[in-house]
Write a protein that holds these residues in place. Structure first.
Motif, PDB file in Angstrom:
ATOM      1  N   ALA B 244       0.827  -1.204   0.000  1.00 15.30           N
ATOM      2  CA  ALA B 244       0.000   0.000   0.000  1.00 15.30           C
ATOM      3  C   ALA B 244       0.864   1.257   0.000  1.00 15.30           C
ATOM      4  O   ALA B 244       0.433   2.310  -0.446  1.00 15.30           O
ATOM      5  CB  ALA B 244      -0.929  -0.008   1.213  1.00 15.30           C
ATOM      6  N   VAL B 245       2.084   1.147   0.513  1.00 17.08           N
ATOM      7  CA  VAL B 245       2.988   2.292   0.472  1.00 17.08           C
ATOM      8  C   VAL B 245       3.640   2.396  -0.908  1.00 17.08           C
ATOM      9  O   VAL B 245       3.796   3.482  -1.459  1.00 17.08           O
ATOM     10  CB  VAL B 245       4.096   2.144   1.543  1.00 17.08           C
ATOM     11  N   VAL B 246       4.008   1.241  -1.455  1.00 15.25           N
ATOM     12  CA  VAL B 246       4.771   1.246  -2.698  1.00 15.25           C
ATOM     13  C   VAL B 246       3.908   1.648  -3.896  1.00 15.25           C
ATOM     14  O   VAL B 246       4.358   2.386  -4.772  1.00 15.25           O
ATOM     15  CB  VAL B 246       5.409  -0.140  -2.933  1.00 15.25           C
ATOM     16  N   ILE B 247       2.652   1.185  -3.911  1.00 20.42           N
ATOM     17  CA  ILE B 247       1.807   1.431  -5.091  1.00 20.42           C
ATOM     18  C   ILE B 247       1.654   2.928  -5.419  1.00 20.42           C
ATOM     19  O   ILE B 247       1.904   3.329  -6.543  1.00 20.42           O
ATOM     20  CB  ILE B 247       0.442   0.725  -4.946  1.00 20.42           C
ATOM     21  N   PRO B 248       1.270   3.763  -4.427  1.00 22.54           N
ATOM     22  CA  PRO B 248       1.147   5.186  -4.779  1.00 22.54           C
ATOM     23  C   PRO B 248       2.462   5.792  -5.269  1.00 22.54           C
ATOM     24  O   PRO B 248       2.453   6.629  -6.187  1.00 22.54           O
ATOM     25  CB  PRO B 248       0.700   5.847  -3.470  1.00 22.54           C
ATOM     26  N   VAL B 249       3.581   5.355  -4.691  1.00 21.56           N
ATOM     27  CA  VAL B 249       4.872   5.890  -5.135  1.00 21.56           C
ATOM     28  C   VAL B 249       5.126   5.494  -6.584  1.00 21.56           C
ATOM     29  O   VAL B 249       5.550   6.307  -7.413  1.00 21.56           O
ATOM     30  CB  VAL B 249       6.012   5.380  -4.234  1.00 21.56           C
ATOM     31  N   LEU B 251       2.862   4.831  -8.803  1.00 24.62           N
ATOM     32  CA  LEU B 251       1.937   5.583  -9.652  1.00 24.62           C
ATOM     33  C   LEU B 251       2.450   6.993  -9.895  1.00 24.62           C
ATOM     34  O   LEU B 251       2.426   7.507 -11.017  1.00 24.62           O
ATOM     35  CB  LEU B 251       0.546   5.626  -9.009  1.00 24.62           C
ATOM     36  N   LEU B 252       2.950   7.617  -8.822  1.00 23.49           N
ATOM     37  CA  LEU B 252       3.520   8.955  -8.953  1.00 23.49           C
ATOM     38  C   LEU B 252       4.659   8.952  -9.950  1.00 23.49           C
ATOM     39  O   LEU B 252       4.775   9.829 -10.796  1.00 23.49           O
ATOM     40  CB  LEU B 252       4.065   9.420  -7.601  1.00 23.49           C
TER      41      LEU B 252
END
Lengths: 355, 534
Positions: B244-249, B251-252
């Motif tokens: 959950a931490v890695v996915i947004p990073v 995506l960014l």
């Protein structure tokens, strides 16, 4: 899509299949004179032990060495398809857990029942042995002779004494050796007193837990800490090292087998069992019996600095003899009790901040 | 959805299965698991999470500064030693981070040879410097081992274009700082981001270095939940928090990258015309020092320390020498099989992403890139859980047997873990192929896999080779999956190094560790050669 593309696409796939077939077609299950072992023993000296068994019986050994937890997880996933025949683990709590998860099968062996003391093996409800202890290591205390006396440290309880503030070196609480010791303490002292004791240990630490037992011994020898907890296996190896600096370091140490006047020093058990779905049942039993034989027990004692467990096997290891002056009183509590306490102990450790 | 997408989705599904199994752990909600999580959340989890942050920040700074500065220096400037530093900067890739950790600890700790002899010689007392087994020590070790990702990708991004554009800017009167900030940095930014992301994913998943240093990160929590608290559901749930931490990073990063694509057709003549700016004297040596430092810390020093540890323990070495050849061979074999397989799977995935695929395919491919951030042990759990379930449901099929009695299981785990490495490299290579080429090819009737094979592959050959070699080296160093899933009698150098270190025989562990470095040098040197030719 045209034909050229199709054939080029198929070629690597065909190659891969051929390659896999060549490298994977392990006839692990097919042969009779074979024994498949999952082992958590990680000692290079054991190699000769396996070699001698093959020489004596003609049974070839296939082996995977991993850690206790990995082996248990693997067995669970493999289920009835598991190729494993013999399981060797180096921690009593894990032996208990694997047994309660139904990963072992009871075996009939008079030889094992006669040679291994009853408190070091598990008996199935319907009779037969589910696992046997094969060797033990004691969890002891070493201290800086120039700072402390033996009587300061003759029990595990005294490690929490505020006079050792900033003196204690110990490896991570979550390591099986410590979980086992703390699980046994919970059995002796009760949960509340054990948690208070653990809090005392944390307050006394010279540094946050890190490294293995050898690092803790060296910590005392180099003056980083005044007291350390270690397994006899690592201490004996340092005492017998051909490196003069290592031997010299151990001479600065005082060695105590704690709780000799009460319940005895905590010992951890390494042991073995026959896997539930073993296909080479007879060879598996033969192998466990071999490990309980005087020759193999001597190997554990002299080659690998562990205490033998079989009755009538005499200890022939200068370092282990020097530590104890012959023999010591070891703790006698059911291994299942230690195993059951493990989760509770970890939660205590988390609460008191024992890393 | 076009039928053509189905094979792609299948590949993605196979790679992503363990990750999905981990995420699916939330559906297997049990009171025990939530009790385990609640108890951890009240006691240790906040600290674990904070430690992970404390570790990631310096690692990010470390890999960015070491990786991008050295990449810029060797591409845009000419200074003493540049020619060999250009490839030597890759050497730390051959060093497993846990081996570097052993080497530094053994030498630098309170009871190690350096402090002991200094205390003896000068009569000093106490600790002479902070303990290397700490958060900063772990950050240093991980930085010097992981900066090559940033270096490799950044250098590739700069080498074709930076000298020429920098020269143009210089002729237009831009100062050196301005040239770096306004020309090189924008060129390098996607590569720096991609490399840093790989390094951070590796850091989040690391338990080798942090475990040895007693630094308790979020990954430690995952381990404890599974191995000590015996709760694989809670472990999988914690692992999905990492995701959950890695996915947004991720995506960014995708969003940032899509605005920063600089495709150029390479022409040998134009590159030859522009020369890197020659610097000499103090500035030349400064450049040499800046490039030499990471090499010294990540390769030369740990290698020397290992050799020393080996020398000290030479009398006690009880290795089974006749097996040594088999360990080397097994390491090479697993590395080779996996590298080919991973790149073969990643190539169509990377190609698919280029062609603006349907939403589902895009997401499926991105999912396959997540494995790198998941601790190896969790991938093992993610594999063992579904296979165990299949085994129980259909005992006759022998799914459990195929997973561990053959190399299928361990290779599958590698594929899950290292697809991200190949995917990042290939995508980075794709950004340099102008889209017009695809259009021209399509007009000529070359589409689909033919396009990949006949147009992309030749242009990507360097990226493909780089991806092969990166995966190869990573597999040889991999530990948890190898330890837990390999078939009978298949010990590798990494496994032996770990087993000996676990038995606290560091001197002996130096033997397979050194061998691992030496064998790992083969792909790394090939990689370096590929770079030089490029």
């Amino acid at each position: 899509m045209n034909n050229v593309t199709r054939s080029t696409r198929r070629r690597p796939a065909a190659l891969a299949v051929a390659f896999m077939a060549a490298t994977l077609g392990l006839p692990v299950m097919a042969q009779d004179k074979v024994l498949n072992i999952y082992s958590a023993r990680h000692y290079p000296t054991d190699e000769s032990l396996y070699g001698d068994f093959t020489k004596a019986t003609g049974i070839r050994i296939n082996r995977v060495d991993s850690d206790d937890a990995g082996i248990v997880a693997r067995l669970k996933a493999e289920g009835a398809a598991s190729p494993a025949d013999v399981i060797l683990l180096v921690d009593a709590a894990r032996l208990w857990r694997a047994e309660s998860d139904g990963l072992f099968q009871p075996i009939q062996s008079r030889l094992l029942e006669e040679s291994i003391p009853a408190n070091l093996r598990a008996t199935a409800a319907g009779g037969g042995v589910t696992w046997v202890g094969l060797s033990t290591r004691a969890r002891i205390v070493v201290y800086d002779k120039s700072k402390f006396q033996r009587s300061d440290l003759d029990s595990y309880e005294k490690l929490a004494d505020p006079k050792f503030k900033g003196q204690l070196c110990i490896r991570s609480g979550s390591h099986p050796y410590n979980l086992s010791l703390f699980g046994a303490m919970t059995e002796h002292l009760g949960a509340d007193a054990t948690e208070a004791w653990l809090k005392g240990l944390v307050a006394n630490m010279a540094r946050a837990p890190k490294g293995g037992d050898t690092d803790q011994i060296k910590g005392v020898a180099s003056g980083e800490c005044g007291v350390a907890v270690t397994n006899t296996y690592y201490l004996a190896r340092m005492m017998r090292s051909s490196n003069a600096a290592d031997r010299a370091a151990t001479e600065r140490l005082g060695i105590v087998f704690p709780n000799q006047s009460t319940w005895g020093t905590h010992v951890n058990v390494a042991g073995g069992a026959v896997a539930r779905y073993a296909r080479h049942h007879e060879s598996a039993v033969k192998f466990l019996e071999y490990l309980a034989s005087p020759a193999a027990q001597n190997h554990f004692a002299n080659g690998n600095n562990e205490w033998p467990v079989a009755k009538g096997v005499t200890l022939d290891n200068p370092a282990l003899k020097a530590m104890t002056g012959g023999s010591f009183k070891s703790e006698l509590i059911p291994i299942s009790a230690v195993g059951k306490n493990q989760v509770r102990v970890q939660q205590m450790l988390d609460r008191v901040g024992f890393k | 959805m076009p039928l053509r997408q189905i094979p792609l989705l299948l590949i993605a599904l196979i790679i992503a299965l363990p990750i999905l199994a981990v995420v699916a752990s939330w559906f297997g909600w049990s009171p025990e698991a939530s009790a385990t999580l609640a108890s951890m959340a009240h006691t240790v989890l906040p600290e674990y999470a904070w430690t992970s942050v404390l570790l990631c920040v310096p690692v990010a700074l470390g890999v960015i500064s070491m990786g991008s500065v050295s990449a810029l220096l060797v591409t845009a400037f000419d200074f003493p030693g540049r020619r060999w530093l250009e490839w030597a900067l890759l050497l730390p890739m051959a060093m497993p981070a846990y081996v570097v950790a052993y080497a530094y600890t053994d030498f630098l700790q309170f009871s190690g040879p350096l402090q002991t002899s200094l205390r003896d010689a000068f009569g000093w007392r106490g600790a002479l410097w902070p303990d290397v087994r700490s958060v900063w020590g772990a950050a240093l070790v991980l930085s010097v081992c992981l900066y090559p990702y940033v270096y490799l990708l950044t250098r590739a991004a700069l080498v074709d274009r930076a000298p020429r554009l920098m020269e143009a800017a210089r002729l237009l009167g831009a100062s050196l700082p301005r040239r770096i900030v306004r020309v090189s940095l924008p060129l390098a930014r996607p590569a720096i981001a991609a490399g840093t992301l790989l390094a951070l994913m590796e850091t989040l998943a690391d338990v080798g270095v942090t475990g040895y240093f007693g630094v308790q990160t979020f990954a430690t929590g995952v381990y404890k939940a599974w191995l000590v608290l015996d709760d694989h559901v809670a472990a999988a749930q914690l692992a999905s928090c990492l995701l959950a931490v890695v996915i947004p990073v991720l995506l960014l990063e995708h969003a940032a990258q899509s605005r920063l694509r600089f495709a150029t057709r390479r022409s040998a003549a134009s590159v030859a015309d522009s020369q890197p700016l020659r610097v000499s004297g103090v500035r030349g040596w400064l450049a040499f020092g800046l490039c030499g430092m990471p090499l010294l810390l990540g390769f030369v020093l740990p290698l020397a320390l290992l050799a020393n540890a080996l020398f000290q323990a030479r009398a006690d070495i009880a290795l089974v020498w006749p097996r040594f050849g088999a360990w080397v061979l097994n390491s090479l074999q697993l590395g080779g099989i996996t590298a080919v397989l991973v790149v073969a799977l990643a190539l169509p995935l990377a190609a698919a992403l280029r062609g603006r695929p349907p939403w589902l395919t895009t997401q499926a491919v991105r999912l396959t890139g997540l494995g790198y951030a998941v601790p190896g042990v969790v991938i093992v759990v993610g594999l063992l859980l579904p296979v165990g379930a299949i085994q129980q449901r259909w005992p006759g099929a022998g799914a459990g047997y195929w997973l561990t009695a053959t190399v299928l299981g361990v290779v599958w785990a590698y594929v899950v873990r290292f697809t991200a490495v190949a995917l990042q490299t290939l995508q980075s290579g794709y950004t340099r192929i102008p889209a017009q080429l695809d259009e021209s090819a399509r007009l000529l009737g070359v589409t689909g896999l033919n396009l990949v094979r006949r147009v992309h592959a030749p242009l990507l050959s360097r990226s493909i080779l780089v991806a092969l070699l990166l995966v190869f080296v990573d597999v040889m160093k991999e530990l948890p999956a190898t330890l837990m899933l390999r078939p009978f009698n298949m010990d590798t150098l990494a496994v032996m190094a770990y087993q000996l270190a676990r038995d606290e025989r560091l001197g002996e562990a130096a033997v397979p560790s050194l061998a691992l470095v030496v064998v790992g040098l083969i792909p790394v040197l090939l990689l370096a050669r590929t770079l030089r030719r490029g």
